[in-house]
Design a protein around this motif. Structure first.
Motif, PDB file in Angstrom:
ATOM      1  N   HIS A 108      46.194  48.389  48.964  1.00  5.75           N
ATOM      2  CA  HIS A 108      46.106  49.246  47.779  1.00  5.75           C
ATOM      3  C   HIS A 108      47.207  50.292  47.707  1.00  5.75           C
ATOM      4  CE1 HIS A 108      41.919  47.735  48.533  1.00  5.75           C
ATOM      5  NE2 HIS A 108      42.190  47.271  47.343  1.00  5.75           N
ATOM      6  N   TYR A 109      48.443  49.816  47.759  1.00 10.88           N
ATOM      7  CA  TYR A 109      49.569  50.716  47.484  1.00 10.88           C
ATOM      8  C   TYR A 109      49.581  50.986  45.974  1.00 10.88           C
ATOM      9  CZ  TYR A 109      52.025  49.936  51.988  1.00 10.88           C
ATOM     10  OH  TYR A 109      52.396  49.894  53.293  1.00 10.88           O
ATOM     11  N   PHE A 110      49.799  52.227  45.610  1.00 14.15           N
ATOM     12  CA  PHE A 110      49.962  52.590  44.191  1.00 14.15           C
ATOM     13  C   PHE A 110      51.038  53.650  44.114  1.00 14.15           C
ATOM     14  CE2 PHE A 110      45.730  50.858  43.983  1.00 14.15           C
ATOM     15  CZ  PHE A 110      45.658  50.296  42.721  1.00 14.15           C
ATOM     16  N   SER A 111      51.805  53.675  43.036  1.00 14.91           N
ATOM     17  CA  SER A 111      52.779  54.737  42.865  1.00 14.91           C
ATOM     18  C   SER A 111      53.009  54.962  41.371  1.00 14.91           C
ATOM     19  CB  SER A 111      54.108  54.378  43.540  1.00 14.91           C
ATOM     20  OG  SER A 111      55.054  55.376  43.299  1.00 14.91           O
ATOM     21  N   LYS A 112      52.416  56.028  40.876  1.00 12.58           N
ATOM     22  CA  LYS A 112      52.541  56.327  39.454  1.00 12.58           C
ATOM     23  C   LYS A 112      54.004  56.624  39.114  1.00 12.58           C
ATOM     24  CE  LYS A 112      50.525  59.269  35.933  1.00 12.58           C
ATOM     25  NZ  LYS A 112      49.699  60.438  35.662  1.00 12.58           N
ATOM     26  N   GLU A 113      54.677  57.405  39.983  1.00 10.47           N
ATOM     27  CA  GLU A 113      56.059  57.782  39.655  1.00 10.47           C
ATOM     28  C   GLU A 113      57.008  56.584  39.691  1.00 10.47           C
ATOM     29  OE1 GLU A 113      54.069  58.990  41.906  1.00 10.47           O
ATOM     30  OE2 GLU A 113      55.050  59.512  43.791  1.00 10.47           O
ATOM     31  N   ASN A 114      56.645  55.536  40.433  1.00 11.36           N
ATOM     32  CA  ASN A 114      57.493  54.339  40.467  1.00 11.36           C
ATOM     33  C   ASN A 114      56.945  53.214  39.583  1.00 11.36           C
ATOM     34  OD1 ASN A 114      59.641  54.976  42.496  1.00 11.36           O
ATOM     35  ND2 ASN A 114      57.845  55.391  43.758  1.00 11.36           N
ATOM     36  N   ASN A 115      55.973  53.556  38.731  1.00  7.69           N
ATOM     37  CA  ASN A 115      55.345  52.550  37.863  1.00  7.69           C
ATOM     38  C   ASN A 115      54.926  51.299  38.634  1.00  7.69           C
ATOM     39  OD1 ASN A 115      55.309  53.942  35.374  1.00  7.69           O
ATOM     40  ND2 ASN A 115      57.526  53.636  35.214  1.00  7.69           N
ATOM     41  N   PHE A 116      54.267  51.548  39.723  1.00 12.62           N
ATOM     42  CA  PHE A 116      53.700  50.456  40.512  1.00 12.62           C
ATOM     43  C   PHE A 116      52.175  50.587  40.454  1.00 12.62           C
ATOM     44  CE2 PHE A 116      52.598  48.555  44.775  1.00 12.62           C
ATOM     45  CZ  PHE A 116      52.785  47.254  44.356  1.00 12.62           C
ATOM     46  N   ALA A 117      51.556  49.640  39.729  1.00 13.80           N
ATOM     47  CA  ALA A 117      50.118  49.762  39.459  1.00 13.80           C
ATOM     48  C   ALA A 117      49.266  48.995  40.480  1.00 13.80           C
ATOM     49  CB  ALA A 117      49.827  49.285  38.033  1.00 13.80           C
ATOM     50  N   GLY A 118      49.751  48.869  41.690  1.00 14.71           N
ATOM     51  CA  GLY A 118      48.971  48.287  42.788  1.00 14.71           C
ATOM     52  C   GLY A 118      49.259  46.827  42.990  1.00 14.71           C
ATOM     53  N   GLY A 119      48.846  46.393  44.082  1.00 14.66           N
ATOM     54  CA  GLY A 119      47.902  46.571  45.122  1.00 14.66           C
ATOM     55  C   GLY A 119      46.457  46.263  44.720  1.00 14.66           C
ATOM     56  N   HIS A 120      46.026  44.941  44.555  1.00 16.56           N
ATOM     57  CA  HIS A 120      44.639  44.651  44.191  1.00 16.56           C
ATOM     58  C   HIS A 120      44.013  43.580  45.099  1.00 16.56           C
ATOM     59  CE1 HIS A 120      44.680  47.065  40.488  1.00 16.56           C
ATOM     60  NE2 HIS A 120      45.975  46.846  40.584  1.00 16.56           N
ATOM     61  N   GLY A 121      42.832  43.894  45.605  1.00 16.99           N
ATOM     62  CA  GLY A 121      42.192  43.026  46.594  1.00 16.99           C
ATOM     63  C   GLY A 121      41.356  41.900  46.033  1.00 16.99           C
ATOM     64  N   ILE A 122      40.953  42.015  44.761  1.00 11.37           N
ATOM     65  CA  ILE A 122      40.142  40.950  44.158  1.00 11.37           C
ATOM     66  C   ILE A 122      41.097  39.887  43.641  1.00 11.37           C
ATOM     67  CG2 ILE A 122      38.457  40.381  42.357  1.00 11.37           C
ATOM     68  CD1 ILE A 122      37.383  42.322  44.497  1.00 11.37           C
ATOM     69  N   VAL A 123      41.003  38.688  44.187  1.00  7.90           N
ATOM     70  CA  VAL A 123      41.956  37.641  43.804  1.00  7.90           C
ATOM     71  C   VAL A 123      41.903  37.408  42.289  1.00  7.90           C
ATOM     72  CG1 VAL A 123      42.489  35.175  44.015  1.00  7.90           C
ATOM     73  CG2 VAL A 123      41.957  36.527  46.059  1.00  7.90           C
ATOM     74  N   GLY A 124      43.026  37.598  41.627  1.00 12.89           N
ATOM     75  CA  GLY A 124      43.128  37.400  40.181  1.00 12.89           C
ATOM     76  C   GLY A 124      42.732  38.624  39.371  1.00 12.89           C
ATOM     77  N   GLY A 125      42.195  39.656  40.014  1.00 15.59           N
ATOM     78  CA  GLY A 125      41.730  40.846  39.284  1.00 15.59           C
ATOM     79  C   GLY A 125      42.836  41.554  38.522  1.00 15.59           C
ATOM     80  N   GLN A 126      44.055  41.434  39.023  1.00 13.39           N
ATOM     81  CA  GLN A 126      45.168  42.136  38.377  1.00 13.39           C
ATOM     82  C   GLN A 126      45.685  41.398  37.138  1.00 13.39           C
ATOM     83  OE1 GLN A 126      45.315  40.364  41.039  1.00 13.39           O
ATOM     84  NE2 GLN A 126      47.228  39.276  41.297  1.00 13.39           N
ATOM     85  N   ILE A 127      45.252  40.160  36.907  1.00 18.88           N
ATOM     86  CA  ILE A 127      45.810  39.387  35.776  1.00 18.88           C
ATOM     87  C   ILE A 127      45.377  39.988  34.432  1.00 18.88           C
ATOM     88  CG2 ILE A 127      46.184  37.096  34.799  1.00 18.88           C
ATOM     89  CD1 ILE A 127      45.487  35.903  37.561  1.00 18.88           C
ATOM     90  N   PRO A 128      44.082  40.231  34.200  1.00 22.74           N
ATOM     91  CA  PRO A 128      43.718  40.937  32.958  1.00 22.74           C
ATOM     92  C   PRO A 128      44.229  42.376  32.924  1.00 22.74           C
ATOM     93  CG  PRO A 128      41.738  40.301  34.202  1.00 22.74           C
ATOM     94  CD  PRO A 128      42.911  39.743  34.938  1.00 22.74           C
ATOM     95  N   LEU A 129      44.351  43.027  34.104  1.00 23.99           N
ATOM     96  CA  LEU A 129      44.882  44.395  34.104  1.00 23.99           C
ATOM     97  C   LEU A 129      46.333  44.388  33.611  1.00 23.99           C
ATOM     98  CD1 LEU A 129      43.484  45.792  37.490  1.00 23.99           C
ATOM     99  CD2 LEU A 129      42.644  46.227  35.189  1.00 23.99           C
ATOM    100  N   GLY A 130      47.072  43.356  34.011  1.00 24.05           N
ATOM    101  CA  GLY A 130      48.470  43.220  33.560  1.00 24.05           C
ATOM    102  C   GLY A 130      48.535  43.089  32.049  1.00 24.05           C
ATOM    103  N   ALA A 131      47.590  42.322  31.487  1.00 24.86           N
ATOM    104  CA  ALA A 131      47.549  42.177  30.020  1.00 24.86           C
ATOM    105  C   ALA A 131      47.241  43.528  29.388  1.00 24.86           C
ATOM    106  CB  ALA A 131      46.491  41.143  29.628  1.00 24.86           C
ATOM    107  N   GLY A 132      46.340  44.284  30.017  1.00 24.38           N
ATOM    108  CA  GLY A 132      45.963  45.600  29.482  1.00 24.38           C
ATOM    109  C   GLY A 132      47.124  46.582  29.492  1.00 24.38           C
TER     110      GLY A 132
END
Ligand SMILES: Cc1ncc(C[n+]2csc(CCOP(=O)(O)OP(=O)(O)O)c2C)c(N)n1
Ligand SMILES: [Mg+2]
Length: 334
Positions: A108-132
């Motif tokens: 769960h690395y995150f960095s707001k200042e570097n526009n890095f939105a993580g770091g997600h442990g649920i397989v595939g969980g970041q795919i809808p987040l990317g759309a959002g």
């Protein structure tokens, strides 16, 4: 040796910059692996070693204002985005100075200042987040895009299909990338579906897609430049299959019985760092003196980040309920 399909010759400065960044990812993670074995780092730890050209080539083709979101194998992208080795190592140690204040750990690395939105442990969980995130960029007319990565295991998730459908329907500025390292834990791509050329999975949505050699940073960069241009132009998403390989096990305890040493060596022969050395040789850009200097420089950074992590304080128990929920969505600008 990695075969480059480079269309032009790059400068010494450019090539050495890419080499340096990938060397940092490699040496940082080799050290993290050792520290894990010494039980100084606990919890999950998924190493990116072997896949560095993907993170570097993508980072080189986007801007700092674009957002990157990925799965739990996130150390390479965190460093590529500009997070410091100190905050990354401290996060692995669970220290207060870590990028997620020691409460996220490796996945769960995150960095707001570097526009890095993580770091997600649920397989595939970041795919809808990317759309959002891409939806927010479009809605706010920022001109920025979201690069959303996933593993080959994630393309079998329902969230993949739902997010792809929505992203394509709304022509969202999201560049989807699957890092096909051939295995989801110990399960090969061939064992999970009839469709083993993963880029073809976008066809059901009429989303443009293609495979790319993810072992060669120059190829990744050049192909990403084209894909980023497409997505930024407002034509909607694209899906790229990066053919890559992880040299280490899935996580830290993996006997790797599902693959042969020959298979592993076949990919090590295409190593992205060695590939760049050959490129420098061929174009007479740099020699061993340049590479030795970079090794020394990176060793210092990695040694220093371990000292930083070890001497940093633990999070205070009073911080336990802080940062649990962020009401203010960080990527929406008023
Ligand atoms: C929804 C969900 N199911 C199962 C798991 C357990 N799990 C963790 S990693 C992993 C494999 C994913 O492989 P892949 O997407 O190919 O990524 P890679 O590890 O190769 O980077 C699984 C099944 C999980 N974290 N989340
Ligand atoms: Mg995989």
């Amino acid at each position: 040796m990695a075969k480059s399909t480079a269309t032009k010759t790059y400068s010494k400065e450019q090539i050495l910059h890419w080499y340096r960044e990938m060397l940092l990812m490699r040496r940082f993670e080799e050290k993290a692996g050792q520290l894990y074995m010494q039980r100084k780092i606990r919890g999950f730890c998924h190493l990116y070693i072997g896949q560095e050209a993907v993170a570097m080539g993508i980072e080189a083709a986007i801007t700092k204002d674009d957002t990157v979101i990925t799965a739990y194998r996130d150390h390479g992208f965190g460093l590529a985005r500009g997070m410091s080795a100190n905050e990354c190592m401290a996060e692995l140690y669970g220290k207060r100075t870590g990028s997620s204040k020691g409460k996220g750990g490796s996945m769960h690395y995150f960095s707001k200042e570097n526009n890095f939105a993580g770091g997600h442990g649920i397989v595939g969980g970041q795919i809808p987040l990317g759309a959002g995130i891409a939806f927010a960029e479009k809605y706010n007319k920022t001109g920025n895009i979201c690069v959303c990565l996933m593993g080959d295991g994630a393309v079998r998730q329902g969230a993949f299909h739902e997010a792809f459908n929505m992203a394509m329907t709304w022509k969202l500025p999201v560049l989807y990338i699957v890092e096909n390292n051939h295995y989801a834990m110990g399960t090969s791509v061939e064992r999970t579906s009839n469709v083993t050329d993963l880029y073809k999975m976008a066809r059901g949505f009429d989303m443009p897609s293609k495979p790319v050699n993810g072992m060669d940073v120059i190829t990744v960069f050049e192909e990403m430049k084209k894909a980023v241009k497409h997505v930024r132009s407002g034509k909607g998403p694209m899906f790229i299959e990066m053919k890559t390989y992880r040299y280490r096990g899935h996580s830290m305890s993996d006997p790797m019985k599902y693959r042969t040493r020959d298979e592993l060596n076949q990919y090590k022969d295409q190593d992205p760092l060695i590939g760049l050395k050959h490129y420098c040789d061929k174009h007479k850009l740099a020699d061993d003196t340049d590479f030795d200097k970079l090794e020394d420089e990176i060793k210092e950074i990695v040694d220093a980040c371990v000292t930083f992590a070890e001497t940093s304080p633990d999070p205070d128990p009073s911080e336990l309920y802080e940062d649990v929920y962020i009401g203010d969505y960080p990527f929406v600008t008023e």
